[in-house]
Enzyme design. Sequence first.
Site, PDB file in Angstrom:
ATOM      1  NE  ARG A  50      -2.913   0.468   3.306  1.00  0.00           N
ATOM      2  CZ  ARG A  50      -2.176   0.643   4.430  1.00  0.00           C
ATOM      3  NH1 ARG A  50      -1.423   1.721   4.572  1.00  0.00           N
ATOM      4  NH2 ARG A  50      -2.217  -0.249   5.382  1.00  0.00           N
ATOM      5  CE1 TYR A 102     -17.117  10.588 -15.736  1.00  0.00           C
ATOM      6  CE2 TYR A 102     -16.591  10.555 -13.407  1.00  0.00           C
ATOM      7  CZ  TYR A 102     -16.992   9.896 -14.548  1.00  0.00           C
ATOM      8  OH  TYR A 102     -17.270   8.558 -14.496  1.00  0.00           O
ATOM      9  CG  ASP A 174     -10.181  15.372 -14.750  1.00  0.00           C
ATOM     10  OD1 ASP A 174      -9.514  14.792 -15.627  1.00  0.00           O
ATOM     11  OD2 ASP A 174     -11.160  14.849 -14.179  1.00  0.00           O
ATOM     12  CE  LYS A 199     -13.135   7.303 -18.156  1.00  0.00           C
ATOM     13  NZ  LYS A 199     -13.467   8.558 -17.518  1.00  0.00           N
TER      14      LYS A 199
HETATM   15  C1  LIG Z   1     -13.992   8.955 -16.210  1.00  0.00           C
HETATM   16  C2  LIG Z   1     -13.575  10.264 -15.661  1.00  0.00           C
HETATM   17  C3  LIG Z   1     -13.308  10.435 -14.295  1.00  0.00           C
HETATM   18  C4  LIG Z   1     -13.483   9.306 -13.310  1.00  0.00           C
HETATM   19  O1  LIG Z   1     -12.519   8.327 -13.500  1.00  0.00           O
HETATM   20  P1  LIG Z   1     -12.752   6.759 -13.136  1.00  0.00           P
HETATM   21  O2  LIG Z   1     -11.508   6.151 -13.586  1.00  0.00           O
HETATM   22  O3  LIG Z   1     -13.968   6.319 -13.864  1.00  0.00           O
HETATM   23  O4  LIG Z   1     -12.953   6.719 -11.645  1.00  0.00           O
HETATM   24  C5  LIG Z   1     -12.878  11.671 -13.860  1.00  0.00           C
HETATM   25  N1  LIG Z   1     -12.734  12.707 -14.718  1.00  0.00           N
HETATM   26  C6  LIG Z   1     -12.991  12.588 -16.033  1.00  0.00           C
HETATM   27  C7  LIG Z   1     -12.823  13.769 -16.926  1.00  0.00           C
HETATM   28  C8  LIG Z   1     -13.422  11.376 -16.543  1.00  0.00           C
HETATM   29  O5  LIG Z   1     -13.709  11.259 -17.853  1.00  0.00           O
END
Ligand SMILES: *Cc1c(COP(=O)(O)O)cnc(C)c1O
Length: 386
Positions: A50, A102, A174, A199
């Site tokens: 961890r 998001y 982000d 993604k």
């Molecule tokens: C999908 C997404 C998230 C969340 O991420 P997860 O891996 O699904 O927890 C946060 N910000 C953006 C812009 C996203 O597309």
Amino acid sequence: MAHYKKIESALIHGGIYGDKTTGAVNVPIYQTSTYEQQGLGQNTGWEYSRTGNPTRAALEALIAELEGGAAGFAFASGLAAITTVLSLFREGDKILISSNVYGGTFRLLDQVFQNFGIRYAIADTTDPASFEAAITPEVRAVLVESPANPLLTITDLAAVSAIAHRHGLLSIVDNTFMTPYLQRPLELGADIVVHSATKYLGGHSDLIAGLAVVKDAALAERLAFLQNAAGGVLGPFDSFLLIRGIKTLGVRMDRHVENAEKAAAFLQAHPAVERVYYPGLPDAQGYTINRKQARNGGAMISFALDEKHDIRTFFSSLKLIALAESLGGVESLVCHPATMTHASIPRDIREAVGITDSLIRLSIGIENIDDLLLDLEQAITESEVP
Ligand SMILES: *Cc1c(COP(=O)(O)O)cnc(C)c1O
């Protein structure tokens, strides 16, 4: 010293390359929870997975290098990364968020952190003056997406970070939709970058992961503490998959964007399409700012069909492009933000920021563009209301 200068090479050789013991060109998967200690207080630098794991550490060094930060941190999901970053704040603090964040980020602030007294307010970060006017004494940070989800609106990251710093706020970006290959927020003044590595970074729709990168060492120490204390870390196998995905990020993004530019032009010229949102189109909101801060417009496109077309039929008529949550994989995906990614946002807030029921979001994959355009064309034709 690295033997390369460009990000295309850093994607492959960055962070910790290979394995010194065996010469393996890939970092091994250290599938272990713990490490034998040589005596009390004596260890190899690894104690418990961890706190630290060599495969995860290689990924963390890689993303830190790619984003140009002091340290990187890998988490079990994008939301685990965002949760850990938000744990830097305390009761009474307020976070300003851009109006198209998001849906899961909104839900986390609205239904989880608010219970702990950490509040949020929505600010129009696309207009720096309006963002600055929203800063009140309790505000401690701004959390921005550019392009924002799903209307692909652009925020001037350098301007917003400069304003944030003038008021003593942290600037958090982000960078999921762009990746460090297309945009590096820390170089534009941000303090923290977060990613849903699920993604584009992973790129193959086969894992859930999150990353955070901080600019300075003091913040790195605080985030390292929180990562270990809260424990939402990424496992060794998924860390390996993510390193593997990142190696091809450059070539994948080049094709994603090439296809997206063609798809956006196709949609914009189509008589059935009422509106196209794509930051790479010269008439898009924020086009000039995006050109200044990012390599190009990315590969996400949103659009709306006119009222002579039925979107339910459109979705069910697509044959190649799959109706699914998520984005950034090699395969093209389509989604309906109002009922899918942004369903957790109350309708009034959703519609006020422009996420209407007629909006369709496309994640353009790396298939042959002719096949993608044929699929879009036949689904639009099918969806015509008689
Ligand atoms: C999908 C997404 C998230 C969340 O991420 P997860 O891996 O699904 O927890 C946060 N910000 C953006 C812009 C996203 O597309």
